[in-house]
Design a protein around this motif. Structure first.
Motif: not given
Length: 72
Positions: A1-22
């Motif tokens: 089963m594929a691991k689901r990514k959690q929705k970012p909780q903070t601005l820092a988490q959202a930016l890190k996710q955008a950098i890594e997954d973009g």
């Protein structure tokens, strides 16, 4: 089963996710934003903070923005 990514909780988490997954590499983000690639790596890989001016530079390179207040 594929691991689901959690929705970012903070601005820092959202930016890190955008950098890594973009679609852009850190190199491309660095060149477009003017933020050194080492700064991006430290921010994503370690628990370091970045300045608001760095966020301002990163947002357009990541295709992101902040909502604008609409006068009523």
């Amino acid at each position: 089963m594929a691991k689901r990514k959690q929705k970012p909780q903070t601005l820092a988490q959202a930016l890190k996710q955008a950098i890594e997954d973009g679609p852009k590499s850190r190199y491309q983000i660095s060149k477009e934003s003017g933020v050194p690639e080492g700064t991006l790596s430290r921010f994503v890989n370690f628990d370091t903070d970045i300045r608001l001016s760095t966020i301002d530079a990163l947002l357009p390179a990541l295709g992101l923005g902040l909502p604008q207040k609409v006068d009523e």
